[in-house]
Scaffold this motif. Structure first.
Motif, PDB file in Angstrom:
ATOM      1  N   MET A  79      16.547   3.027   6.801  1.00  0.00           N
ATOM      2  CA  MET A  79      15.324   2.339   7.187  1.00  0.00           C
ATOM      3  C   MET A  79      14.725   1.658   5.961  1.00  0.00           C
ATOM      4  O   MET A  79      14.746   2.217   4.863  1.00  0.00           O
ATOM      5  CB  MET A  79      14.316   3.329   7.774  1.00  0.00           C
ATOM      6  CG  MET A  79      13.051   2.675   8.307  1.00  0.00           C
ATOM      7  SD  MET A  79      11.929   3.872   9.063  1.00  0.00           S
ATOM      8  CE  MET A  79      11.429   4.820   7.648  1.00  0.00           C
ATOM      9  N   VAL A  80      14.188   0.460   6.140  1.00  0.00           N
ATOM     10  CA  VAL A  80      13.597  -0.297   5.040  1.00  0.00           C
ATOM     11  C   VAL A  80      12.154  -0.643   5.390  1.00  0.00           C
ATOM     12  O   VAL A  80      11.867  -1.104   6.508  1.00  0.00           O
ATOM     13  CB  VAL A  80      14.385  -1.600   4.773  1.00  0.00           C
ATOM     14  CG1 VAL A  80      13.671  -2.441   3.723  1.00  0.00           C
ATOM     15  CG2 VAL A  80      15.795  -1.280   4.312  1.00  0.00           C
ATOM     16  N   LEU A  81      11.261  -0.413   4.449  1.00  0.00           N
ATOM     17  CA  LEU A  81       9.860  -0.791   4.602  1.00  0.00           C
ATOM     18  C   LEU A  81       9.551  -1.927   3.647  1.00  0.00           C
ATOM     19  O   LEU A  81       9.916  -1.868   2.470  1.00  0.00           O
ATOM     20  CB  LEU A  81       8.944   0.400   4.289  1.00  0.00           C
ATOM     21  CG  LEU A  81       9.127   1.660   5.143  1.00  0.00           C
ATOM     22  CD1 LEU A  81       8.191   2.767   4.660  1.00  0.00           C
ATOM     23  CD2 LEU A  81       8.879   1.364   6.612  1.00  0.00           C
ATOM     24  N   LEU A  82       8.882  -2.954   4.129  1.00  0.00           N
ATOM     25  CA  LEU A  82       8.491  -4.095   3.301  1.00  0.00           C
ATOM     26  C   LEU A  82       6.977  -4.251   3.346  1.00  0.00           C
ATOM     27  O   LEU A  82       6.376  -4.215   4.420  1.00  0.00           O
ATOM     28  CB  LEU A  82       9.154  -5.380   3.808  1.00  0.00           C
ATOM     29  CG  LEU A  82      10.680  -5.437   3.740  1.00  0.00           C
ATOM     30  CD1 LEU A  82      11.187  -6.714   4.406  1.00  0.00           C
ATOM     31  CD2 LEU A  82      11.161  -5.360   2.305  1.00  0.00           C
ATOM     32  N   SER A  83       6.384  -4.432   2.175  1.00  0.00           N
ATOM     33  CA  SER A  83       4.938  -4.583   2.106  1.00  0.00           C
ATOM     34  C   SER A  83       4.577  -5.530   0.967  1.00  0.00           C
ATOM     35  O   SER A  83       5.232  -5.517  -0.080  1.00  0.00           O
ATOM     36  CB  SER A  83       4.273  -3.223   1.868  1.00  0.00           C
ATOM     37  OG  SER A  83       2.880  -3.383   1.642  1.00  0.00           O
ATOM     38  N   PRO A  84       3.516  -6.344   1.140  1.00  0.00           N
ATOM     39  CA  PRO A  84       3.091  -7.252   0.074  1.00  0.00           C
ATOM     40  C   PRO A  84       2.297  -6.560  -1.025  1.00  0.00           C
ATOM     41  O   PRO A  84       1.960  -7.187  -2.032  1.00  0.00           O
ATOM     42  CB  PRO A  84       2.216  -8.276   0.811  1.00  0.00           C
ATOM     43  CG  PRO A  84       1.664  -7.523   1.969  1.00  0.00           C
ATOM     44  CD  PRO A  84       2.752  -6.574   2.392  1.00  0.00           C
ATOM     45  N   SER A  85       1.989  -5.268  -0.858  1.00  0.00           N
ATOM     46  CA  SER A  85       1.199  -4.560  -1.867  1.00  0.00           C
ATOM     47  C   SER A  85       1.565  -3.083  -1.874  1.00  0.00           C
ATOM     48  O   SER A  85       2.123  -2.553  -0.901  1.00  0.00           O
ATOM     49  CB  SER A  85      -0.306  -4.716  -1.585  1.00  0.00           C
ATOM     50  OG  SER A  85      -0.639  -4.053  -0.365  1.00  0.00           O
ATOM     51  N   ILE A  86       1.231  -2.414  -2.973  1.00  0.00           N
ATOM     52  CA  ILE A  86       1.446  -0.972  -3.074  1.00  0.00           C
ATOM     53  C   ILE A  86       0.591  -0.232  -2.051  1.00  0.00           C
ATOM     54  O   ILE A  86       1.038   0.738  -1.421  1.00  0.00           O
ATOM     55  CB  ILE A  86       1.113  -0.471  -4.496  1.00  0.00           C
ATOM     56  CG1 ILE A  86       2.113  -1.046  -5.510  1.00  0.00           C
ATOM     57  CG2 ILE A  86       1.128   1.046  -4.552  1.00  0.00           C
ATOM     58  CD1 ILE A  86       3.532  -0.558  -5.327  1.00  0.00           C
ATOM     59  N   ARG A  87      -0.625  -0.704  -1.869  1.00  0.00           N
ATOM     60  CA  ARG A  87      -1.514  -0.065  -0.890  1.00  0.00           C
ATOM     61  C   ARG A  87      -0.907  -0.141   0.510  1.00  0.00           C
ATOM     62  O   ARG A  87      -0.930   0.843   1.265  1.00  0.00           O
ATOM     63  CB  ARG A  87      -2.876  -0.754  -0.914  1.00  0.00           C
ATOM     64  CG  ARG A  87      -3.882  -0.149   0.059  1.00  0.00           C
ATOM     65  CD  ARG A  87      -5.204  -0.874  -0.015  1.00  0.00           C
ATOM     66  NE  ARG A  87      -6.176  -0.312   0.913  1.00  0.00           N
ATOM     67  CZ  ARG A  87      -7.392  -0.799   1.095  1.00  0.00           C
ATOM     68  NH1 ARG A  87      -7.797  -1.858   0.386  1.00  0.00           N
ATOM     69  NH2 ARG A  87      -8.220  -0.232   1.968  1.00  0.00           N
ATOM     70  N   GLY A  88      -0.367  -1.300   0.852  1.00  0.00           N
ATOM     71  CA  GLY A  88       0.247  -1.444   2.174  1.00  0.00           C
ATOM     72  C   GLY A  88       1.472  -0.550   2.327  1.00  0.00           C
ATOM     73  O   GLY A  88       1.705   0.023   3.396  1.00  0.00           O
ATOM     74  N   LEU A  89       2.241  -0.413   1.237  1.00  0.00           N
ATOM     75  CA  LEU A  89       3.423   0.438   1.291  1.00  0.00           C
ATOM     76  C   LEU A  89       3.034   1.901   1.504  1.00  0.00           C
ATOM     77  O   LEU A  89       3.684   2.635   2.251  1.00  0.00           O
ATOM     78  CB  LEU A  89       4.230   0.287   0.001  1.00  0.00           C
ATOM     79  CG  LEU A  89       5.535   1.065  -0.084  1.00  0.00           C
ATOM     80  CD1 LEU A  89       6.489   0.655   1.023  1.00  0.00           C
ATOM     81  CD2 LEU A  89       6.198   0.848  -1.448  1.00  0.00           C
ATOM     82  N   ARG A  90       1.961   2.319   0.855  1.00  0.00           N
ATOM     83  CA  ARG A  90       1.493   3.689   1.028  1.00  0.00           C
ATOM     84  C   ARG A  90       1.061   3.955   2.465  1.00  0.00           C
ATOM     85  O   ARG A  90       1.307   5.027   3.020  1.00  0.00           O
ATOM     86  CB  ARG A  90       0.344   3.960   0.063  1.00  0.00           C
ATOM     87  CG  ARG A  90       0.779   4.126  -1.389  1.00  0.00           C
ATOM     88  CD  ARG A  90      -0.414   4.213  -2.316  1.00  0.00           C
ATOM     89  NE  ARG A  90      -0.017   4.555  -3.689  1.00  0.00           N
ATOM     90  CZ  ARG A  90      -0.823   4.489  -4.731  1.00  0.00           C
ATOM     91  NH1 ARG A  90      -2.088   4.085  -4.562  1.00  0.00           N
ATOM     92  NH2 ARG A  90      -0.390   4.810  -5.926  1.00  0.00           N
ATOM     93  N   ARG A  91       0.454   2.969   3.090  1.00  0.00           N
ATOM     94  CA  ARG A  91       0.040   3.133   4.484  1.00  0.00           C
ATOM     95  C   ARG A  91       1.258   3.240   5.396  1.00  0.00           C
ATOM     96  O   ARG A  91       1.279   4.039   6.338  1.00  0.00           O
ATOM     97  CB  ARG A  91      -0.833   1.950   4.906  1.00  0.00           C
ATOM     98  CG  ARG A  91      -2.192   1.887   4.208  1.00  0.00           C
ATOM     99  CD  ARG A  91      -3.006   0.708   4.689  1.00  0.00           C
ATOM    100  NE  ARG A  91      -3.278   0.791   6.124  1.00  0.00           N
ATOM    101  CZ  ARG A  91      -3.923  -0.164   6.817  1.00  0.00           C
ATOM    102  NH1 ARG A  91      -4.319  -1.269   6.195  1.00  0.00           N
ATOM    103  NH2 ARG A  91      -4.142  -0.003   8.102  1.00  0.00           N
TER     104      ARG A  91
END
Length: 215
Positions: free
Chosen positions: A1-13
């Motif tokens: 599974m891969v998670l993509l986020s534009p920010s560290i905060r978004g990745l943590r969520r």
């Protein structure tokens, strides 16, 4: 599974959602096999905050293999091209060793089946000339070795005589087939990306046909 986020905060969520889902369904993530890679926009921040999964910090890496394709922080394709060049060399040596006594026709069939795949070459839009040259030379040498041709014989001549596509023809064919599948996809995002004039991969696809048609 891969998670993509534009920010560290978004990745943590996103990771928090995964943790809650795993907890509610009796699952557990293997943190040792979980890695994080950062794609910088411009210079980016110097200090990158840690990201945790189930209370354990996630290892940060500068490259990651996803579906066989090597992704790097700088979005360059040199390492993936080198991966495919080495794989091509292994396949060629195996064919030359096991099928040395086969007829030229059988060797041509084997060469087409095992030495013309160039896995994910459709995505090699950001690579150096030396990296591209290395796999092209490897492809030429693979044919010479398998067919027991002189080391310095003309590459264009030997492929023309055998009616075998050269490196550029193979890449053009794979790019065209891949582009056609994306444009016919039911996924709207893929269709838009395949026709966006600012898409760097689309520019590469167009350049593959334009530059090689001039030769």
């Amino acid at each position: 599974m891969v998670l993509l986020s534009p920010s560290i905060r978004g990745l943590r969520r996103l990771l928090a959602i995964c943790e809650h889902y795993a907890r509610d369904h009796g699952l557990k993530y293997n943190v040792k096999k979980t890695q994080m890679m950062l794609f910088r926009s411009g210079r980016g921040p110097e200090r990158i905050p840690k990201v945790f999964l189930d209370g354990v910090p996630i290892e940060r890496v500068d490259q990651f293999r996803y579906l066989g394709h090597i992704l790097t922080e700088d979005l360059r394709d040199n390492r993936d091209i080198e991966r495919e060049r080495r794989a091509l060399a292994v396949r060629c040596n195996m064919l030359a060793r096991r099928f040395a006594r086969c007829s030229p026709e059988a060797k041509l069939t084997l060469f087409r089946a095992y030495c013309q795949c160039f896995y994910t070459c459709q995505l090699w839009f950001n690579a150096t000339k030396s990296a591209r040259s290395s796999i092209r030379v490897q492809y030429n040498n693979a044919y010479r070795i398998l067919m027991k041709l002189p080391k310095y014989c003309s590459a264009s001549g030997m492929f023309a005589d055998a009616r075998v596509p050269d490196y550029f023809a193979v890449v053009r064919s794979r790019v065209a087939a891949f582009w056609s599948r994306i444009r016919d996809s039911q996924n709207e995002v893929l269709r838009v990306c395949s026709e966006c004039p600012e898409n760097p991969i689309l520019k590469y696809w167009l350049a593959v046909h334009r530059d090689n048609n001039r030769k």
